[in-house]
Motif scaffolding. Structure first.
Motif, short mmCIF file in Angstrom:
data_model
loop_
_atom_site.label_atom_id
_atom_site.label_comp_id
_atom_site.label_asym_id
_atom_site.label_seq_id
_atom_site.Cartn_x
_atom_site.Cartn_y
_atom_site.Cartn_z
N LEU A 126 0.82 -1.20 0.00
CA LEU A 126 0.00 0.00 0.00
C LEU A 126 0.85 1.25 0.00
O LEU A 126 1.73 1.42 0.83
N GLY A 127 0.58 2.10 -0.95
CA GLY A 127 1.22 3.41 -1.02
C GLY A 127 0.24 4.45 -0.54
O GLY A 127 -0.67 4.15 0.24
N PRO A 128 0.37 5.69 -1.03
CA PRO A 128 -0.54 6.76 -0.61
C PRO A 128 -1.99 6.47 -0.96
O PRO A 128 -2.29 5.84 -1.97
N VAL A 129 -2.87 6.91 -0.08
CA VAL A 129 -4.32 6.82 -0.28
C VAL A 129 -4.86 8.22 -0.01
O VAL A 129 -4.47 8.85 0.96
N ALA A 130 -5.76 8.69 -0.85
CA ALA A 130 -6.33 10.02 -0.63
C ALA A 130 -7.81 10.02 -0.95
O ALA A 130 -8.25 9.38 -1.91
N ARG A 131 -8.55 10.74 -0.13
CA ARG A 131 -9.96 11.00 -0.41
C ARG A 131 -10.04 12.48 -0.74
O ARG A 131 -9.63 13.33 0.05
N LEU A 132 -10.56 12.78 -1.90
CA LEU A 132 -10.61 14.17 -2.36
C LEU A 132 -11.83 14.89 -1.79
O LEU A 132 -12.87 14.28 -1.56
N LEU A 133 -11.67 16.19 -1.60
CA LEU A 133 -12.82 17.01 -1.22
C LEU A 133 -13.75 17.11 -2.43
O LEU A 133 -13.36 16.80 -3.56
N PRO A 134 -14.99 17.54 -2.24
CA PRO A 134 -15.95 17.62 -3.35
C PRO A 134 -15.45 18.50 -4.49
O PRO A 134 -14.63 19.40 -4.29
N THR A 135 -16.01 18.27 -5.67
CA THR A 135 -15.61 19.05 -6.84
C THR A 135 -15.93 20.53 -6.69
O THR A 135 -15.35 21.36 -7.37
N THR A 136 -16.83 20.87 -5.77
CA THR A 136 -17.11 22.28 -5.53
C THR A 136 -15.88 22.99 -4.96
O THR A 136 -15.79 24.22 -5.03
N ALA A 137 -14.93 22.23 -4.43
CA ALA A 137 -13.68 22.81 -3.91
C ALA A 137 -12.58 22.80 -4.98
O ALA A 137 -11.48 23.29 -4.73
N ALA A 138 -12.88 22.26 -6.16
CA ALA A 138 -11.87 22.11 -7.21
C ALA A 138 -11.67 23.39 -8.01
O ALA A 138 -12.59 24.20 -8.15
N THR A 139 -10.49 23.54 -8.52
CA THR A 139 -10.14 24.59 -9.47
C THR A 139 -9.41 23.92 -10.62
O THR A 139 -8.57 23.06 -10.40
N THR A 140 -9.74 24.27 -11.84
CA THR A 140 -9.10 23.69 -13.00
C THR A 140 -8.24 24.74 -13.69
O THR A 140 -8.67 25.88 -13.88
N VAL A 141 -7.03 24.35 -14.06
CA VAL A 141 -6.15 25.20 -14.85
C VAL A 141 -6.09 24.58 -16.23
O VAL A 141 -5.55 23.49 -16.41
N ARG A 142 -6.70 25.25 -17.21
CA ARG A 142 -6.69 24.75 -18.59
C ARG A 142 -5.45 25.26 -19.29
O ARG A 142 -5.13 26.44 -19.24
N LYS A 143 -4.80 24.33 -19.98
CA LYS A 143 -3.58 24.68 -20.71
C LYS A 143 -3.93 25.40 -22.00
O LYS A 143 -5.01 25.24 -22.54
N GLY A 144 -2.99 26.16 -22.50
CA GLY A 144 -3.16 26.88 -23.76
C GLY A 144 -2.06 27.93 -23.85
O GLY A 144 -1.11 27.91 -23.07
N ARG A 145 -2.19 28.82 -24.79
CA ARG A 145 -1.19 29.90 -24.88
C ARG A 145 -1.08 30.63 -23.56
O ARG A 145 0.00 30.97 -23.11
N GLU A 146 -2.23 30.88 -22.97
CA GLU A 146 -2.28 31.45 -21.63
C GLU A 146 -3.15 30.53 -20.79
O GLU A 146 -4.23 30.13 -21.22
N ALA A 147 -2.67 30.20 -19.62
CA ALA A 147 -3.45 29.34 -18.74
C ALA A 147 -4.74 30.03 -18.33
O ALA A 147 -4.76 31.23 -18.09
N MET A 148 -5.82 29.26 -18.32
CA MET A 148 -7.11 29.80 -17.90
C MET A 148 -7.53 29.05 -16.64
O MET A 148 -7.52 27.81 -16.61
N VAL A 149 -7.86 29.78 -15.59
CA VAL A 149 -8.25 29.19 -14.32
C VAL A 149 -9.76 29.30 -14.19
O VAL A 149 -10.33 30.37 -14.33
#
Length: 135
Positions: free
Chosen positions: A48-71
């Motif tokens: 067994l290695g690391p185990v993680a339970r993620l917080l809900p997606t409402t706590a998520a932030t996405t960084v989209r790749k591109g010429r300029e990163a969009m958050v």
């Protein structure tokens, strides 16, 4: 972990965040206890290695790749199931990793799915472990 004879696999846990989020505290604790039985077995085997339970997606932030990163707020994909957590396990073969995912699936009380994916790179960090965080 013996890298010459085995490989690390990520077992990614997908399920409906709405269903899991609606569990009572008792239902959630019971699900965690069932999963801990499998985790303890894997730990005794040194797999067994690391185990993680993620917080809900409402706590998520996405960084989209591109010429300029969009958050943007929220997860990247709009799907019925969300990534809720993961296990890193040391397995001798893909078949053993699949069997491990099946065992975790039996311990889980929801429908969902477990994606099994071999790891190409694993860099453990010195970040201090935090105890379980609940949303």
């Amino acid at each position: 972990m013996n890298e010459a004879q085995s490989m690390l696999y990520a077992i990614l846990c997908y399920d409906s965040e709405d269903v899991v989020g609606a569990w009572t505290k008792e239902e959630d604790e019971a699900a965690i206890k069932r999963l801990e039985v499998v985790e303890e077995k894997l730990a005794r085997q040194g797999r067994l290695g690391p185990v993680a339970r993620l917080l809900p997606t409402t706590a998520a932030t996405t960084v989209r790749k591109g010429r300029e990163a969009m958050v943007i707020d929220g997860p990247f994909a709009e799907t019925k199931e969300q990534l809720l957590g993961f296990f890193i396990v040391d397995c001798a073969s893909l078949e053993e990793a699949i069997e491990t995912a099946k065992e975790l699936g039996k311990a889980s009380s929801s429908a969902g799915s477990f994606e099994v994916r071999p790891l190409a790179v694993f860099k453990p960090s010195d970040v201090k472990r935090t105890d379980e965080v609940r949303a």
